[in-house]
Design a protein around this motif. Sequence first.
Motif, PDB file in Angstrom:
ATOM      1  N   GLN A 155       8.072  -8.754  -3.816  1.00  0.00           N
ATOM      2  CA  GLN A 155       6.929  -9.539  -3.950  1.00  0.00           C
ATOM      3  C   GLN A 155       5.621  -9.011  -4.155  1.00  0.00           C
ATOM      4  OE1 GLN A 155       5.959 -11.977  -0.163  1.00  0.00           O
ATOM      5  NE2 GLN A 155       7.101 -13.465  -1.528  1.00  0.00           N
ATOM      6  N   TRP A 156       5.398  -8.013  -3.288  1.00  0.00           N
ATOM      7  CA  TRP A 156       4.196  -7.222  -3.286  1.00  0.00           C
ATOM      8  C   TRP A 156       3.515  -6.738  -4.726  1.00  0.00           C
ATOM      9  CZ3 TRP A 156       3.479  -2.297  -5.071  1.00  0.00           C
ATOM     10  CH2 TRP A 156       4.648  -1.718  -4.939  1.00  0.00           C
ATOM     11  N   ALA A 157       4.506  -6.154  -5.401  1.00  0.00           N
ATOM     12  CA  ALA A 157       4.334  -5.897  -6.770  1.00  0.00           C
ATOM     13  C   ALA A 157       3.896  -7.111  -7.764  1.00  0.00           C
ATOM     14  CB  ALA A 157       5.346  -4.942  -7.320  1.00  0.00           C
ATOM     15  N   GLU A 158       4.990  -8.008  -7.477  1.00  0.00           N
ATOM     16  CA  GLU A 158       4.731  -9.415  -8.403  1.00  0.00           C
ATOM     17  C   GLU A 158       3.108  -9.750  -8.172  1.00  0.00           C
ATOM     18  OE1 GLU A 158       8.199 -12.048  -9.275  1.00  0.00           O
ATOM     19  OE2 GLU A 158       6.777 -13.240  -7.976  1.00  0.00           O
ATOM     20  N   ARG A 159       2.727  -9.959  -6.665  1.00  0.00           N
ATOM     21  CA  ARG A 159       1.437 -10.585  -6.728  1.00  0.00           C
ATOM     22  C   ARG A 159       0.438  -9.586  -6.922  1.00  0.00           C
ATOM     23  NH1 ARG A 159       1.699 -12.733  -0.495  1.00  0.00           N
ATOM     24  NH2 ARG A 159       3.217 -14.669  -0.747  1.00  0.00           N
ATOM     25  N   SER A 160       0.672  -8.369  -6.913  1.00  0.00           N
ATOM     26  CA  SER A 160      -0.726  -7.551  -6.991  1.00  0.00           C
ATOM     27  C   SER A 160      -0.582  -7.029  -8.549  1.00  0.00           C
ATOM     28  CB  SER A 160      -0.677  -6.354  -6.231  1.00  0.00           C
ATOM     29  OG  SER A 160       0.585  -5.510  -6.457  1.00  0.00           O
ATOM     30  N   GLY A 161       0.289  -7.158  -9.311  1.00  0.00           N
ATOM     31  CA  GLY A 161       0.502  -6.378 -10.314  1.00  0.00           C
ATOM     32  C   GLY A 161       0.572  -5.008 -10.579  1.00  0.00           C
ATOM     33  N   ALA A 162       0.934  -4.467  -9.380  1.00  0.00           N
ATOM     34  CA  ALA A 162       0.676  -3.067  -9.012  1.00  0.00           C
ATOM     35  C   ALA A 162       2.358  -2.494  -9.711  1.00  0.00           C
ATOM     36  CB  ALA A 162       0.702  -2.580  -7.653  1.00  0.00           C
ATOM     37  N   HIS A 163       2.472  -1.274 -10.312  1.00  0.00           N
ATOM     38  CA  HIS A 163       3.749  -0.694 -10.653  1.00  0.00           C
ATOM     39  C   HIS A 163       4.503  -0.615  -9.402  1.00  0.00           C
ATOM     40  CE1 HIS A 163       6.972   1.890 -12.002  1.00  0.00           C
ATOM     41  NE2 HIS A 163       6.525   1.460 -13.167  1.00  0.00           N
ATOM     42  N   PRO A 164       5.831  -0.994  -9.331  1.00  0.00           N
ATOM     43  CA  PRO A 164       6.827  -1.130  -8.180  1.00  0.00           C
ATOM     44  C   PRO A 164       7.385   0.393  -7.716  1.00  0.00           C
ATOM     45  CG  PRO A 164       8.109  -2.220  -9.841  1.00  0.00           C
ATOM     46  CD  PRO A 164       6.461  -1.838 -10.377  1.00  0.00           C
ATOM     47  N   GLY A 165       7.021   1.340  -8.672  1.00  0.00           N
ATOM     48  CA  GLY A 165       7.586   2.695  -8.360  1.00  0.00           C
ATOM     49  C   GLY A 165       8.684   3.124  -9.193  1.00  0.00           C
ATOM     50  N   ASP A 166       9.048   4.150  -9.398  1.00  0.00           N
ATOM     51  CA  ASP A 166      10.239   4.308 -10.039  1.00  0.00           C
ATOM     52  C   ASP A 166      11.679   4.317  -9.506  1.00  0.00           C
ATOM     53  OD1 ASP A 166       8.641   5.502 -12.084  1.00  0.00           O
ATOM     54  OD2 ASP A 166       8.392   7.370 -11.256  1.00  0.00           O
ATOM     55  N   PRO A 181       5.816  -1.622   8.350  1.00  0.00           N
ATOM     56  CA  PRO A 181       6.010  -3.151   9.152  1.00  0.00           C
ATOM     57  C   PRO A 181       5.421  -3.140  10.322  1.00  0.00           C
ATOM     58  CG  PRO A 181       7.956  -2.240   7.888  1.00  0.00           C
ATOM     59  CD  PRO A 181       7.166  -1.396   8.101  1.00  0.00           C
ATOM     60  N   PRO A 182       5.403  -4.404  10.876  1.00  0.00           N
ATOM     61  CA  PRO A 182       5.377  -5.681  10.408  1.00  0.00           C
ATOM     62  C   PRO A 182       4.876  -6.212   9.362  1.00  0.00           C
ATOM     63  CG  PRO A 182       4.375  -5.729  12.413  1.00  0.00           C
ATOM     64  CD  PRO A 182       4.677  -4.432  12.320  1.00  0.00           C
ATOM     65  N   VAL A 183       3.693  -5.851   8.923  1.00  0.00           N
ATOM     66  CA  VAL A 183       2.871  -6.219   7.509  1.00  0.00           C
ATOM     67  C   VAL A 183       3.035  -5.180   6.727  1.00  0.00           C
ATOM     68  CG1 VAL A 183       0.832  -7.041   6.714  1.00  0.00           C
ATOM     69  CG2 VAL A 183       1.399  -7.508   9.281  1.00  0.00           C
ATOM     70  N   ALA A 184       3.555  -5.197   5.887  1.00  0.00           N
ATOM     71  CA  ALA A 184       3.947  -3.989   4.930  1.00  0.00           C
ATOM     72  C   ALA A 184       4.044  -4.338   3.398  1.00  0.00           C
ATOM     73  CB  ALA A 184       5.289  -3.498   5.354  1.00  0.00           C
ATOM     74  N   PRO A 185       2.970  -5.082   2.680  1.00  0.00           N
ATOM     75  CA  PRO A 185       2.814  -4.832   1.259  1.00  0.00           C
ATOM     76  C   PRO A 185       2.360  -3.420   1.044  1.00  0.00           C
ATOM     77  CG  PRO A 185       1.289  -6.735   1.956  1.00  0.00           C
ATOM     78  CD  PRO A 185       1.992  -5.745   3.319  1.00  0.00           C
ATOM     79  N   GLN A 186       2.906  -3.179   0.014  1.00  0.00           N
ATOM     80  CA  GLN A 186       3.041  -1.805  -0.553  1.00  0.00           C
ATOM     81  C   GLN A 186       1.619  -1.643  -1.452  1.00  0.00           C
ATOM     82  OE1 GLN A 186       4.926   0.727   1.040  1.00  0.00           O
ATOM     83  NE2 GLN A 186       5.346  -0.914   2.182  1.00  0.00           N
ATOM     84  N   ALA A 187       0.775  -2.530  -1.826  1.00  0.00           N
ATOM     85  CA  ALA A 187      -0.147  -2.306  -2.871  1.00  0.00           C
ATOM     86  C   ALA A 187      -1.324  -1.497  -2.033  1.00  0.00           C
ATOM     87  CB  ALA A 187      -0.710  -3.664  -3.112  1.00  0.00           C
ATOM     88  N   PRO A 188      -1.769  -0.673  -2.410  1.00  0.00           N
ATOM     89  CA  PRO A 188      -2.939   0.346  -1.805  1.00  0.00           C
ATOM     90  C   PRO A 188      -4.084  -0.650  -1.454  1.00  0.00           C
ATOM     91  CG  PRO A 188      -1.835   1.511  -3.448  1.00  0.00           C
ATOM     92  CD  PRO A 188      -1.126   0.182  -3.678  1.00  0.00           C
ATOM     93  N   GLY A 189      -4.612  -0.718  -0.184  1.00  0.00           N
ATOM     94  CA  GLY A 189      -5.840  -1.268   0.115  1.00  0.00           C
ATOM     95  C   GLY A 189      -5.680  -2.924   0.207  1.00  0.00           C
ATOM     96  N   TRP A 190      -4.625  -3.207   0.470  1.00  0.00           N
ATOM     97  CA  TRP A 190      -4.400  -4.714   0.317  1.00  0.00           C
ATOM     98  C   TRP A 190      -5.052  -5.302   1.350  1.00  0.00           C
ATOM     99  CZ3 TRP A 190      -2.287  -7.944   4.068  1.00  0.00           C
ATOM    100  CH2 TRP A 190      -1.712  -7.231   5.142  1.00  0.00           C
ATOM    101  N   PHE A 191      -5.343  -4.734   2.686  1.00  0.00           N
ATOM    102  CA  PHE A 191      -5.958  -5.438   3.587  1.00  0.00           C
ATOM    103  C   PHE A 191      -7.361  -4.858   3.618  1.00  0.00           C
ATOM    104  CE2 PHE A 191      -7.574  -7.135   7.394  1.00  0.00           C
ATOM    105  CZ  PHE A 191      -6.789  -7.906   8.063  1.00  0.00           C
ATOM    106  N   ASP A 192      -8.098  -5.503   3.004  1.00  0.00           N
ATOM    107  CA  ASP A 192      -9.813  -5.178   2.579  1.00  0.00           C
ATOM    108  C   ASP A 192     -10.454  -5.798   3.696  1.00  0.00           C
ATOM    109  OD1 ASP A 192     -12.408  -5.409   1.505  1.00  0.00           O
ATOM    110  OD2 ASP A 192     -11.857  -3.692   0.279  1.00  0.00           O
ATOM    111  N   VAL A 193     -10.928  -5.242   4.701  1.00  0.00           N
ATOM    112  CA  VAL A 193     -11.603  -5.988   5.765  1.00  0.00           C
ATOM    113  C   VAL A 193     -12.792  -6.851   5.279  1.00  0.00           C
ATOM    114  CG1 VAL A 193     -12.982  -6.008   7.926  1.00  0.00           C
ATOM    115  CG2 VAL A 193     -10.903  -4.370   7.546  1.00  0.00           C
ATOM    116  N   ASP A 194     -13.704  -6.141   4.433  1.00  0.00           N
ATOM    117  CA  ASP A 194     -14.750  -6.896   3.786  1.00  0.00           C
ATOM    118  C   ASP A 194     -14.465  -8.200   3.113  1.00  0.00           C
ATOM    119  OD1 ASP A 194     -16.684  -5.217   4.959  1.00  0.00           O
ATOM    120  OD2 ASP A 194     -17.000  -3.871   3.123  1.00  0.00           O
TER     121      ASP A 194
END
Length: 529
Positions: free
Chosen positions: A157-168, A359-372
């Motif tokens: 899901q995190w890769a589908e949402r962000s467009g990031a590569h899901p890894g090898d 976890p418990p919050v674990a999308p693997q997209a770097p910097g997904w929780f940007d405070v600003d």
Amino acid sequence: MDKNEADDTYDVIVVGSGAGLVGALAAAARGLRTLVIEKTEFIGGTTAYSGSGLWLPGNAAERRAGVDAGPDQARPYLDAVIGDDAPAALRERFLEAGAPMIDELESHSWLGQFFWQGVPDYFENAPGSLAGGRTVFPEPLDRSALGDLEPMVRRPQWAERSGAHPGDVMTGGQALIARLLLAFLDTGNGEIRTDTGLTRLVVDGDRVVGVEAETGSETVTLRARAGVLLAAGGYERNAELRGRYQPEVTDEWSQGAPGNTGDALVAGMEIGAATDLLDEAWFAPALVIPDERPVFYTSVWSGIWVNDAGERFMNERLPYDRSGHEILRAHRSSTVSHIPVHWVFDQRQFDNERAFTSPPVAPQAPGWFDVDRFLAAGALHKADTLEDLADLIGVPAETLTASVAQFNEYALAGKDEDFGRGEAPWDQMIVRMCGPHEDGPNPCLGVIGKPPFYAAKIVLSDLGTKGGLRTDDHSRVLREDGSVIPGLYASGNTMAPMTGRIYPGAGGPVGSSMVFSYLAALDMAGQEV
């Protein structure tokens, strides 16, 4: 029969390509010509999003790990937590079939061996509950093993949402789906059609003999000699059905796969299938984030949850389905809104580098929780004092400060006198993931006192609806009078769940979906477990 009719006639048709692939594989491995149709362009459904834990008592993976906990140990646990919410015959068959199913899957070279990982059962006080749990997982799989099939498998899901590569390397649900897909096609008896959505069931007399489906602008009729298995997920992405059965929960909050609009459920109902528990879902809290669906959120590391009155009302570390049910119960039983919940925490949540990357919050997209970005979108509020924070989120300042003060007293004393946070094995597992709090004797509790203070929104999400078509213990769909609809089977979230209104442990949905898909295939092949 002309050539076109022969090309569109199978022994078994499976509608949906998630955990139902287990049924497809079991049927094809028994020599049955099997077709899987999938509404979307991707194989995997919500199962591909999952961590793919399988809650399956007494299987080979557990035995290899030295876990001595078979069906006899799990039966009192299930009896206690499910009660009369689902037929006992379903859980008996589940307990009987889970271990043989894993044995059969491990006999296919593509499936490899499953492994046990100690994830606690979700109801710690029920008889037979295990602190180490009964959950097993598939082995990771190198993405290259799929070859030209790789683009077919739904991304995490995190890769589908962000467009990031899901890894090898595929892990979790992606690995499970990929392995099942390869094993299914390797039988030589399996075919998959994507972009092919069920529109209705084809009935001859009282028997289901096939499906009508749309593919592009074309309507096709596909026939099945032995039976049709509906394994197409729930109705979580259908706003009209959500409004009818679960008015507090919007389809826009669900974590379910995009194709899960209840087509198979409706098709079954149209021919007289009985239903049960349509007001239920695999509930989970979700963190509201900017410009996207909320993020699946299992439980907190720090902070507390308060309602619109500023009052704390639950153990914020309950397992996610229990947590979701508690939010819904509180919302329905009170004049105060509990949807959304306000998650109140201090700077230490951000100081802990693991608290938003594990976890418990674990999308693997770097910097997904940007405070600003969160602050600018209004998904996060920030203030130097709790009083100012209360004003920003619209709750009474006096009540919020009192709620925080009471929780801080409990944190310093090491015991949550109100809701018992930190006492259950699940609560304590979060410490292993994200580390302990630095203050107080209980690592599951931590003082909220380091400014600035923050508040985020938690909504009631789900991993899919779970009510569906009633079945017997062979996965055969039933009418209202209890009679079987010949040729029609259901599993997964298209089926009224074996687990009733509860979620027994990590992997309950996927594990039970796999078992009842397997049982359907055995019945179509004229076999027993």
